[in-house]
Design a protein around this motif. Structure first.
Motif, mmCIF file in Angstrom:
data_model
loop_
_atom_site.group_PDB
_atom_site.id
_atom_site.type_symbol
_atom_site.label_atom_id
_atom_site.label_comp_id
_atom_site.label_asym_id
_atom_site.label_seq_id
_atom_site.Cartn_x
_atom_site.Cartn_y
_atom_site.Cartn_z
ATOM 1 N N TYR A 75 0.754 -1.164 0.298
ATOM 2 C CA TYR A 75 0.017 -0.106 0.101
ATOM 3 C C TYR A 75 0.751 1.335 -0.121
ATOM 4 C CZ TYR A 75 -4.425 -2.566 0.435
ATOM 5 O OH TYR A 75 -5.516 -3.437 0.271
ATOM 6 N N ILE A 76 2.190 1.169 0.506
ATOM 7 C CA ILE A 76 2.771 2.304 0.405
ATOM 8 C C ILE A 76 3.224 2.537 -0.885
ATOM 9 C CG2 ILE A 76 5.351 2.948 0.692
ATOM 10 C CD1 ILE A 76 5.248 1.784 3.457
ATOM 11 N N ARG A 77 3.335 1.600 -1.980
ATOM 12 C CA ARG A 77 3.539 1.790 -3.274
ATOM 13 C C ARG A 77 2.318 2.045 -3.735
ATOM 14 N NH1 ARG A 77 6.622 -3.243 -3.081
ATOM 15 N NH2 ARG A 77 4.763 -4.334 -4.055
ATOM 16 N N GLU A 78 1.253 1.466 -3.518
ATOM 17 C CA GLU A 78 -0.076 1.848 -4.150
ATOM 18 C C GLU A 78 -0.632 3.113 -3.904
ATOM 19 O OE1 GLU A 78 -2.845 -0.029 -6.965
ATOM 20 O OE2 GLU A 78 -0.953 -0.648 -6.386
ATOM 21 N N LEU A 79 -0.236 3.798 -3.049
ATOM 22 C CA LEU A 79 -0.924 5.072 -2.762
ATOM 23 C C LEU A 79 0.340 5.914 -2.576
ATOM 24 C CD1 LEU A 79 -3.105 3.629 0.126
ATOM 25 C CD2 LEU A 79 -3.866 4.323 -2.072
ATOM 26 N N LYS A 80 1.216 5.994 -3.577
ATOM 27 C CA LYS A 80 2.361 6.760 -3.306
ATOM 28 C C LYS A 80 1.961 8.407 -3.856
ATOM 29 C CE LYS A 80 3.986 5.433 -7.691
ATOM 30 N NZ LYS A 80 3.044 4.192 -8.058
ATOM 31 N N SER A 81 0.775 8.286 -4.574
ATOM 32 C CA SER A 81 0.346 9.791 -4.913
ATOM 33 C C SER A 81 -0.497 10.447 -3.978
ATOM 34 C CB SER A 81 -0.522 9.546 -6.261
ATOM 35 O OG SER A 81 -1.543 8.723 -6.135
ATOM 36 N N VAL A 82 -0.608 9.946 -2.844
ATOM 37 C CA VAL A 82 -1.267 10.702 -1.773
ATOM 38 C C VAL A 82 -0.692 11.553 -1.077
ATOM 39 C CG1 VAL A 82 -2.471 10.018 0.407
ATOM 40 C CG2 VAL A 82 -3.030 8.502 -1.261
ATOM 41 N N SER A 83 -1.170 12.582 -0.816
ATOM 42 C CA SER A 83 -0.441 13.842 -0.367
ATOM 43 C C SER A 83 0.024 13.282 0.961
ATOM 44 C CB SER A 83 -1.106 15.063 -0.246
ATOM 45 O OG SER A 83 -0.193 15.946 0.510
ATOM 46 N N PRO A 84 1.450 13.730 1.392
ATOM 47 C CA PRO A 84 1.973 13.479 2.564
ATOM 48 C C PRO A 84 1.322 14.153 3.632
ATOM 49 C CG PRO A 84 3.708 13.572 1.278
ATOM 50 C CD PRO A 84 2.516 14.053 0.430
ATOM 51 N N ASP A 85 0.609 15.320 3.389
ATOM 52 C CA ASP A 85 -0.066 15.902 4.307
ATOM 53 C C ASP A 85 -1.400 15.425 4.897
ATOM 54 O OD1 ASP A 85 1.596 18.291 3.807
ATOM 55 O OD2 ASP A 85 0.289 19.063 2.580
ATOM 56 N N THR A 86 -1.528 14.079 4.326
ATOM 57 C CA THR A 86 -2.815 13.529 4.692
ATOM 58 C C THR A 86 -2.659 12.906 6.223
ATOM 59 O OG1 THR A 86 -3.362 12.642 2.506
ATOM 60 C CG2 THR A 86 -4.216 11.325 4.247
ATOM 61 N N TYR A 87 -1.208 12.447 6.438
ATOM 62 C CA TYR A 87 -0.763 11.762 7.545
ATOM 63 C C TYR A 87 -0.591 12.464 8.661
ATOM 64 C CZ TYR A 87 -0.391 8.680 3.442
ATOM 65 O OH TYR A 87 -0.853 7.836 2.465
ATOM 66 N N THR A 88 -1.610 13.013 9.186
ATOM 67 C CA THR A 88 -1.780 13.737 10.674
ATOM 68 C C THR A 88 -2.836 13.115 11.313
ATOM 69 O OG1 THR A 88 -3.326 15.306 9.685
ATOM 70 C CG2 THR A 88 -0.885 15.950 9.526
ATOM 71 N N LYS A 89 -2.605 13.118 12.704
ATOM 72 C CA LYS A 89 -3.492 12.529 13.640
ATOM 73 C C LYS A 89 -4.833 13.073 13.471
ATOM 74 C CE LYS A 89 -4.585 11.096 18.381
ATOM 75 N NZ LYS A 89 -4.418 11.086 19.702
ATOM 76 N N SER A 90 -5.950 12.502 13.420
ATOM 77 C CA SER A 90 -7.376 12.550 13.395
ATOM 78 C C SER A 90 -7.828 13.034 11.868
ATOM 79 C CB SER A 90 -7.642 13.824 14.349
ATOM 80 O OG SER A 90 -7.418 13.384 15.681
ATOM 81 N N ASN A 91 -6.971 12.540 11.102
ATOM 82 C CA ASN A 91 -7.248 12.935 9.724
ATOM 83 C C ASN A 91 -7.764 11.491 9.013
ATOM 84 O OD1 ASN A 91 -7.779 14.399 7.293
ATOM 85 N ND2 ASN A 91 -5.823 13.772 6.382
ATOM 86 N N PHE A 92 -8.890 11.519 8.008
ATOM 87 C CA PHE A 92 -8.869 10.533 7.173
ATOM 88 C C PHE A 92 -9.402 10.730 5.869
ATOM 89 C CE2 PHE A 92 -11.098 6.792 5.641
ATOM 90 C CZ PHE A 92 -10.235 5.486 6.025
ATOM 91 N N ASN A 93 -8.922 10.014 4.975
ATOM 92 C CA ASN A 93 -9.164 10.395 3.480
ATOM 93 C C ASN A 93 -9.362 9.240 2.695
ATOM 94 O OD1 ASN A 93 -9.722 11.514 1.060
ATOM 95 N ND2 ASN A 93 -7.857 12.730 0.901
ATOM 96 N N LEU A 94 -10.641 8.508 2.543
ATOM 97 C CA LEU A 94 -10.763 7.069 1.971
ATOM 98 C C LEU A 94 -9.937 7.129 0.337
ATOM 99 C CD1 LEU A 94 -11.834 4.516 2.587
ATOM 100 C CD2 LEU A 94 -13.866 5.203 1.313
#
Length: 381
Positions: free
Chosen positions: A95-114
């Motif tokens: 999934y690290i490879r598969e979702l490599k285009s997801v913005s790094p800003d997504t990975y903060t506590k209390s955030n979720f973006n399906l």
């Protein structure tokens, strides 16, 4: 979290921020590999949004941010061991490879973006593989008269609306089951997806004369993950309800498509040696060494390969060592190494119970496993 943080953090996995796995009984997990004993929650107890932003998932996010291990994610860590890099068998790395285009800003506590889903709408399946259960096979449920209790219709419809409302933003969709080619909800889902989405389909490949199959063929980024681990009579017994000749016909048909094909194989008591012949047969059909993902069967325990006597396990270790020494590379070599590591781990043995449980299943299905797995039955005392 920066890209460097993501790559250097041994605990990092994008799924607690981007994905979910749903099962027919209402259970919601991060992914299929995460521990069933530690789910995120259940739709019977509340809506999906409250589960994904609930205490359990936020705790996992916090652990990852702080580079701490997540106990429910031990399966991936066990597979990875002390290996480095991204060319290893692990859903975390996948999934690290598969979702490599997801913005790094997504990975903060209390955030979720399906961005990725594995939704088992039902347990509908036309096979009852020996290692499966009513939870994942309607045939097993019928055979044992044991049916999963699903959330209410309103709860399921609310969940379905959440998935469909977010479907156009999904980057990866994993269709499994049950048998995904039979679930009408998958047809509805496919109509909601971005045509550029990556589709991964875990199938027994028994039914390709369906509208769902035809719709899948309209997507260009398709990865077939085909479940198989034995051949001929062994195949028909292990994948009860399946037919080896039909499987080969359907495999030939999807080989003609411009799609990726992999094999999801389980190593266990019944195919402890024959799995290698199955691999060689598929390689002779033209499949690359990177097409094979093989792992040890962990459940049910009575089919665990580690119940075999040490003398027999030693012979399997020698086969694996010889194959590893041939340096096949790619996922096949990684699989062999994982298989070897697994059978080298000591565990309690109870082969007597294994034969007892096989006899119970044989009597229920009017089969005789002793006529098919003759080498195994030579070990019966």
């Amino acid at each position: 979290m920066t890209p460097k943080d993501m790559l250097t953090n041994p605990s990092f996995c994008p799924i607690p921020w981007t994905g979910l796995m749903y099962n027919v009984d209402g259970t919601v997990k991060n992914c299929i590999r995460s521990d069933f004993k530690q789910p995120l929650g259940n739709l019977k107890n509340g809506p999906i949004e409250s589960i994904l932003l609930g205490e359990e998932n936020l705790s996992r996010q916090e652990k990852i941010i702080n580079k701490l291990p997540v106990p429910s994610c031990h399966t991936c860590k066990d597979l990875e061991g002390d290996k480095k890099g991204l060319n290893i068998i692990s859903d975390r790395v996948f999934y690290i490879r598969e979702l490599k285009s997801v913005s790094p800003d997504t990975y903060t506590k209390s955030n979720f973006n399906l961005k990725t889903i594995d939704v088992r709408w039902s347990n509908l399946c036309n096979q009852s593989c020996v290692y499966c259960s009513p939870e994942f096979s309607s045939q097993w449920a019928s055979e044992l008269n044991s049916y999963p209790t699903a959330p209410t219709l309103d709860q399921r419809l609310e969940f379905k609306k959440y998935i469909f409302d977010n479907a156009h933003n999904l980057k990866h969709v994993y269709l499994a089951g049950g048998e995904p080619m039979l679930m009408k909800e998958n047809m509805e889902l496919l109509d909601q997806l971005n045509p550029e989405v990556n589709l991964r389909i875990n199938t027994n490949l028994s039914k390709i004369d369906t509208k769902i199959f035809n719709r899948v063929c309209e997507f260009k980024n398709v990865h077939w993950t085909v479940s198989v681990e034995s051949m001929e009579d062994e195949y028909n017994y292990i994948r009860y309800g399946g037919d080896w000749d039909n499987f080969l016909d359907n495999l030939e048909k999807i080989q003609r498509l411009d799609h990726k094909i992999s094999f999801n194989m389980l190593h266990f008591l019944l195919n402890y040696r024959s799995i290698f012949g199955c691999v060689d047969f598929l390689k002779d059909l033209g499949f690359h060494n990177n097409s094979f993902v093989i792992g040890a069967l962990l459940s049910p325990d009575y089919l665990n390969i580690r119940h075999l006597p040490e003398t027999v396990l030693q012979s399997v270790k020698e086969i694996l060592s010889d194959r590893i020494n041939e340096k096949p590379g790619y996922l096949l070599e990684e699989s062999y190494k994982n298989m070897l590591t697994y059978i080298q781990t000591a565990s309690d043995k109870n082969l007597k119970e294994s034969f007892e449980r096989l006899e119970i299943m044989d009597n229920r299905r009017n089969l005789d496993s002793s006529k098919i797995f003759k080498d195994l039955y030579k070990l019966k005392t």
